[in-house]
Design a protein around this motif. Structure first.
Motif, PDB file in Angstrom:
ATOM      1  N   MET A  63      -1.738   9.880  -9.329  1.00 25.66           N
ATOM      2  CA  MET A  63      -0.772  10.691  -8.578  1.00 25.66           C
ATOM      3  C   MET A  63       0.636  10.108  -8.633  1.00 25.66           C
ATOM      4  O   MET A  63       1.568  10.678  -8.065  1.00 25.66           O
ATOM      5  CB  MET A  63      -1.212  10.814  -7.121  1.00 25.66           C
ATOM      6  N   MET A  64       0.809   8.985  -9.303  1.00 28.85           N
ATOM      7  CA  MET A  64       2.108   8.339  -9.429  1.00 28.85           C
ATOM      8  C   MET A  64       2.527   8.282 -10.895  1.00 28.85           C
ATOM      9  O   MET A  64       1.676   8.185 -11.778  1.00 28.85           O
ATOM     10  CB  MET A  64       2.076   6.912  -8.875  1.00 28.85           C
ATOM     11  N   SER A  65       3.824   8.314 -11.122  1.00 27.73           N
ATOM     12  CA  SER A  65       4.352   8.216 -12.488  1.00 27.73           C
ATOM     13  C   SER A  65       5.556   7.292 -12.519  1.00 27.73           C
ATOM     14  O   SER A  65       6.620   7.636 -13.022  1.00 27.73           O
ATOM     15  CB  SER A  65       4.731   9.605 -13.008  1.00 27.73           C
ATOM     16  N   GLY A  66       5.400   6.106 -11.961  1.00 27.19           N
ATOM     17  CA  GLY A  66       6.479   5.141 -11.901  1.00 27.19           C
ATOM     18  C   GLY A  66       6.917   4.913 -10.468  1.00 27.19           C
ATOM     19  O   GLY A  66       6.515   5.632  -9.547  1.00 27.19           O
ATOM     20  N   ILE A 147       8.192   5.224   4.562  1.00 25.05           N
ATOM     21  CA  ILE A 147       8.178   5.795   3.212  1.00 25.05           C
ATOM     22  C   ILE A 147       6.975   5.224   2.464  1.00 25.05           C
ATOM     23  O   ILE A 147       7.113   4.380   1.568  1.00 25.05           O
ATOM     24  CB  ILE A 147       9.486   5.475   2.449  1.00 25.05           C
ATOM     25  N   PRO A 148       5.769   5.621   2.836  1.00 24.40           N
ATOM     26  CA  PRO A 148       4.596   5.085   2.150  1.00 24.40           C
ATOM     27  C   PRO A 148       4.485   5.634   0.734  1.00 24.40           C
ATOM     28  O   PRO A 148       4.860   6.784   0.472  1.00 24.40           O
ATOM     29  CB  PRO A 148       3.433   5.575   3.021  1.00 24.40           C
ATOM     30  N   LEU A 149       3.988   4.814  -0.178  1.00 22.27           N
ATOM     31  CA  LEU A 149       3.756   5.291  -1.535  1.00 22.27           C
ATOM     32  C   LEU A 149       2.713   6.398  -1.553  1.00 22.27           C
ATOM     33  O   LEU A 149       2.793   7.319  -2.366  1.00 22.27           O
ATOM     34  CB  LEU A 149       3.279   4.130  -2.427  1.00 22.27           C
ATOM     35  N   MET A 150       1.747   6.305  -0.663  1.00 23.92           N
ATOM     36  CA  MET A 150       0.644   7.271  -0.624  1.00 23.92           C
ATOM     37  C   MET A 150       0.395   7.666   0.822  1.00 23.92           C
ATOM     38  O   MET A 150      -0.520   7.160   1.470  1.00 23.92           O
ATOM     39  CB  MET A 150      -0.616   6.667  -1.241  1.00 23.92           C
ATOM     40  N   GLY A 151       1.230   8.530   1.340  1.00 23.98           N
ATOM     41  CA  GLY A 151       1.145   8.907   2.739  1.00 23.98           C
ATOM     42  C   GLY A 151      -0.074   9.759   3.038  1.00 23.98           C
ATOM     43  O   GLY A 151      -0.673  10.362   2.144  1.00 23.98           O
ATOM     44  N   PRO A 152      -0.440   9.836   4.319  1.00 30.57           N
ATOM     45  CA  PRO A 152      -1.614  10.616   4.702  1.00 30.57           C
ATOM     46  C   PRO A 152      -1.387  12.117   4.571  1.00 30.57           C
ATOM     47  O   PRO A 152      -0.269  12.605   4.692  1.00 30.57           O
ATOM     48  CB  PRO A 152      -1.827  10.219   6.168  1.00 30.57           C
ATOM     49  N   HIS A 153      -2.454  12.828   4.275  1.00 33.78           N
ATOM     50  CA  HIS A 153      -2.472  14.293   4.296  1.00 33.78           C
ATOM     51  C   HIS A 153      -3.921  14.697   4.563  1.00 33.78           C
ATOM     52  O   HIS A 153      -4.786  13.814   4.707  1.00 33.78           O
ATOM     53  CB  HIS A 153      -1.906  14.888   3.004  1.00 33.78           C
ATOM     54  N   PRO A 154      -4.256  15.978   4.676  1.00 33.04           N
ATOM     55  CA  PRO A 154      -5.625  16.343   5.074  1.00 33.04           C
ATOM     56  C   PRO A 154      -6.729  15.741   4.222  1.00 33.04           C
ATOM     57  O   PRO A 154      -7.846  15.525   4.714  1.00 33.04           O
ATOM     58  CB  PRO A 154      -5.600  17.875   4.985  1.00 33.04           C
ATOM     59  N   GLY A 155      -6.463  15.454   2.944  1.00 32.76           N
ATOM     60  CA  GLY A 155      -7.486  14.844   2.106  1.00 32.76           C
ATOM     61  C   GLY A 155      -7.377  13.343   1.990  1.00 32.76           C
ATOM     62  O   GLY A 155      -8.179  12.711   1.295  1.00 32.76           O
ATOM     63  N   ARG A 156      -6.382  12.760   2.658  1.00 33.21           N
ATOM     64  CA  ARG A 156      -6.113  11.330   2.518  1.00 33.21           C
ATOM     65  C   ARG A 156      -5.793  10.757   3.900  1.00 33.21           C
ATOM     66  O   ARG A 156      -4.675  10.887   4.393  1.00 33.21           O
ATOM     67  CB  ARG A 156      -4.946  11.121   1.557  1.00 33.21           C
ATOM     68  N   PRO A 157      -6.756  10.102   4.555  1.00 37.39           N
ATOM     69  CA  PRO A 157      -6.535   9.594   5.914  1.00 37.39           C
ATOM     70  C   PRO A 157      -5.453   8.521   5.969  1.00 37.39           C
ATOM     71  O   PRO A 157      -5.145   7.868   4.977  1.00 37.39           O
ATOM     72  CB  PRO A 157      -7.901   8.993   6.286  1.00 37.39           C
ATOM     73  N   ASP A 158      -4.890   8.367   7.167  1.00 33.23           N
ATOM     74  CA  ASP A 158      -3.981   7.247   7.432  1.00 33.23           C
ATOM     75  C   ASP A 158      -4.805   5.969   7.447  1.00 33.23           C
ATOM     76  O   ASP A 158      -5.776   5.854   8.192  1.00 33.23           O
ATOM     77  CB  ASP A 158      -3.296   7.465   8.780  1.00 33.23           C
ATOM     78  N   THR A 159      -4.434   4.999   6.622  1.00 34.82           N
ATOM     79  CA  THR A 159      -5.272   3.806   6.457  1.00 34.82           C
ATOM     80  C   THR A 159      -4.590   2.522   6.916  1.00 34.82           C
ATOM     81  O   THR A 159      -4.952   1.433   6.465  1.00 34.82           O
ATOM     82  CB  THR A 159      -5.731   3.680   4.988  1.00 34.82           C
ATOM     83  N   ILE A 160      -3.608   2.615   7.808  1.00 37.60           N
ATOM     84  CA  ILE A 160      -3.058   1.419   8.452  1.00 37.60           C
ATOM     85  C   ILE A 160      -3.930   1.118   9.665  1.00 37.60           C
ATOM     86  O   ILE A 160      -4.010   1.914  10.606  1.00 37.60           O
ATOM     87  CB  ILE A 160      -1.599   1.627   8.884  1.00 37.60           C
ATOM     88  N   ALA A 185      -6.207  -4.181   1.182  1.00 34.84           N
ATOM     89  CA  ALA A 185      -5.199  -5.184   0.829  1.00 34.84           C
ATOM     90  C   ALA A 185      -5.437  -6.433   1.663  1.00 34.84           C
ATOM     91  O   ALA A 185      -5.188  -6.436   2.867  1.00 34.84           O
ATOM     92  CB  ALA A 185      -3.797  -4.644   1.082  1.00 34.84           C
ATOM     93  N   THR A 186      -5.939  -7.494   1.028  1.00 35.19           N
ATOM     94  CA  THR A 186      -6.173  -8.750   1.742  1.00 35.19           C
ATOM     95  C   THR A 186      -5.018  -9.730   1.550  1.00 35.19           C
ATOM     96  O   THR A 186      -5.131 -10.906   1.916  1.00 35.19           O
ATOM     97  CB  THR A 186      -7.495  -9.405   1.304  1.00 35.19           C
ATOM     98  N   SER A 187      -3.924  -9.237   0.992  1.00 30.92           N
ATOM     99  CA  SER A 187      -2.700 -10.035   0.909  1.00 30.92           C
ATOM    100  C   SER A 187      -1.528  -9.078   0.876  1.00 30.92           C
ATOM    101  O   SER A 187      -1.687  -7.858   0.729  1.00 30.92           O
ATOM    102  CB  SER A 187      -2.688 -10.906  -0.350  1.00 30.92           C
ATOM    103  N   GLY A 188      -0.328  -9.637   0.978  1.00 31.19           N
ATOM    104  CA  GLY A 188       0.858  -8.849   0.728  1.00 31.19           C
ATOM    105  C   GLY A 188       0.945  -8.487  -0.746  1.00 31.19           C
ATOM    106  O   GLY A 188       0.051  -8.801  -1.540  1.00 31.19           O
ATOM    107  N   GLY A 189       2.038  -7.814  -1.111  1.00 34.78           N
ATOM    108  CA  GLY A 189       2.161  -7.363  -2.485  1.00 34.78           C
ATOM    109  C   GLY A 189       3.594  -7.367  -2.963  1.00 34.78           C
ATOM    110  O   GLY A 189       4.518  -7.766  -2.249  1.00 34.78           O
ATOM    111  N   VAL A 190       3.780  -6.896  -4.192  1.00 36.31           N
ATOM    112  CA  VAL A 190       5.098  -6.876  -4.814  1.00 36.31           C
ATOM    113  C   VAL A 190       5.900  -5.653  -4.375  1.00 36.31           C
ATOM    114  O   VAL A 190       7.072  -5.757  -4.022  1.00 36.31           O
ATOM    115  CB  VAL A 190       4.967  -6.932  -6.351  1.00 36.31           C
ATOM    116  N   LEU A 191       5.277  -4.486  -4.374  1.00 32.59           N
ATOM    117  CA  LEU A 191       6.013  -3.254  -4.121  1.00 32.59           C
ATOM    118  C   LEU A 191       6.330  -3.022  -2.644  1.00 32.59           C
ATOM    119  O   LEU A 191       7.083  -2.107  -2.321  1.00 32.59           O
ATOM    120  CB  LEU A 191       5.244  -2.053  -4.674  1.00 32.59           C
TER     121      LEU A 191
END
Length: 414
Positions: A63-66, A147-160, A185-191
């Motif tokens: 679902m992402m292109s960069g 501004i989540p990269l993959m925000g929640p919607h009806p098919g994608r629950p909020d995962t925080i 995510a068991t650690s922080g990340g780059v993005l």
């Protein structure tokens, strides 16, 4: 049923063995025979080419292109679904007939591929990544916006999530939504601009609940884990694969060897971030600086794991970088010490074992599904691979040729 024979080439069967001259006979969607001098009702001339099993990419985001924060803000919500159609087609044309989507694609995307509505590789989906507040999946910015990269919607629950109870409930929501694998995510990340890749995220009690629920549902867990402590916490909890593994230390490697944990290196990912920044993508300076800081460490870490014998499955993090460049990862793995045969094994049978489908896919052996890739030239040459994919077959039927999907738009339902 028609017996089709791929003849005149050599076979690299995916088991880690070297390529050798042989034919492959396919019937009723299955490999029925591998060996010299086979005959059949139809033949496919593979002269000058190598036959490979269908390839795997164990870490993509279709679902992402960069990555570009400003572009993301200006992109309509539904646009990503149409990008996914394009990205799935490009991936299939590379000979990648199976992927594990590590966040973004929901059940609708996977079901569209499974039903033959759109062309693409077989998919396992994580839907979204479990993250603690302030973690790699938390899209909060200092201005107060999210501004989540993959925000929640009806098919994608909020995962925080925070705490064992929230973890348990959200895992069950992901499973209800159709997740084939769970990602944490068991650690922080780059993005993620506001965390440090070296810091561990989630406490053991939270990870124990995650793995308990995954085991009950019969699904595996993959961990975005970059710092050594986050990697070790994931391995101790029983998580099946470590994604990225940037700061592996000796103790983490020993634990992975003891537990049989896979490493999915995604060596292309930090390079893709730096390439995007160089091309003018709008990214926080903290993100660019982290990408600069981790690349050499990442390569050295993966090289150490390979030398120690950690199980490796190929994954690219495509979506962070462009889809269609996935096979560059094989050369990067070779640069970290893999032989070409080991790199192909990581991209075939090892990845199939990680995804739990090695009984059906991942090698050219009698009885397995006939996913077959015809690669021009010598398979020990890992350069310019994307331009050398002559034909791609799935279940014995041609689905791509010359870098393009056949019958644009639709593959018959299976």
């Amino acid at each position: 049923m028609t017996r089709r024979v791929f003849t005149g080439g050599q076979v690299l069967d995916g088991t880690g063995s070297r390529a050798a001259p042989a034919d492959v006979a396919v019937q009723d969607g299955r490999v029925v025979e591998v060996g010299p001098g086979l005959d059949g009702d139809e033949s496919v001339d593979c002269s000058g080419a190598t036959l490979l099993p269908g390839l795997f990419d164990a870490h993509v985001h279709v679902m992402m292109s960069g990555v570009d924060t400003l572009r993301q803000l200006q992109t309509p919500f539904s646009y990503g679904f149409y990008e996914a159609v394009h990205n799935l087609r490009r991936t299939l044309a590379l000979g990648i007939t199976s992927v594990r989507d590590a966040g973004g694609a929901d059940l609708g995307v996977a079901q569209a591929v499974r039903d033959g509505l759109i062309a693409g590789p077989r998919m396992q989906i994580a839907i979204s990544m479990l993250s603690q507040t302030g973690g790699h999946g938390d899209g909060w910015h200092v201005c107060g916006s999210k501004i989540p990269l993959m925000g929640p919607h009806p098919g994608r629950p909020d995962t925080i999530v925070d705490g064992a109870d929230e973890m348990r409930r959200t895992v069950r929501q992901l499973l209800r939504a159709g997740a084939d694998v769970l990602k944490v995510a068991t650690s922080g990340g780059v993005l993620s601009a506001r965390d440090d890749p070296r810091h561990p995220h989630f406490r053991p009690a939270e990870l124990d609940v995650l793995v308990e629920e995954a085991n009950a549902a019969g699904v595996a867990v993959m961990a975005h884990a970059q710092g050594a402590e986050g990697i070790k916490a994931a391995v101790r909890a029983g998580i099946r694969s470590i994604e990225h593994g940037i700061y592996l230390d000796d103790e983490a490697i020993d634990l992975m060897l003891q537990r049989g944990t896979w490493l999915v290196p995604t060596l292309a990912a930090p390079r893709a971030v730096l390439a995007a920044a160089a091309a003018g993508a709008s990214l926080p300076e903290a993100v660019i600086e982290k990408a600069r800081n981790v690349q050499a460490v990442h390569d050295a870490s993966v090289a150490k794991a390979i030398a120690a014998g950690v199980k490796v499955a190929m994954g690219t993090d495509s979506g962070v970088g462009p889809h269609g460049d996935n096979l560059v990862e094989l050369g990067l793995m070779a640069g970290c010490g893999m032989t070409p045969e080991q790199a192909w094994h990581a991209t075939t049978l090892s990845a199939a074992e990680l995804l739990g489908v090695a009984g059906e896919l991942g090698s050219l052996e009698p009885g397995k599904r006939a996913d077959v890739v015809v690669l021009d030239g010598d398979p020990t040459d890992l350069t310019a691979l994307s331009g050398r994919i002559r034909e791609v077959y799935r279940d014995g039927e041609l689905v791509a040729a010359g870098g393009a999907v056949v019958e644009p738009g639709v593959i018959p339902p299976r």
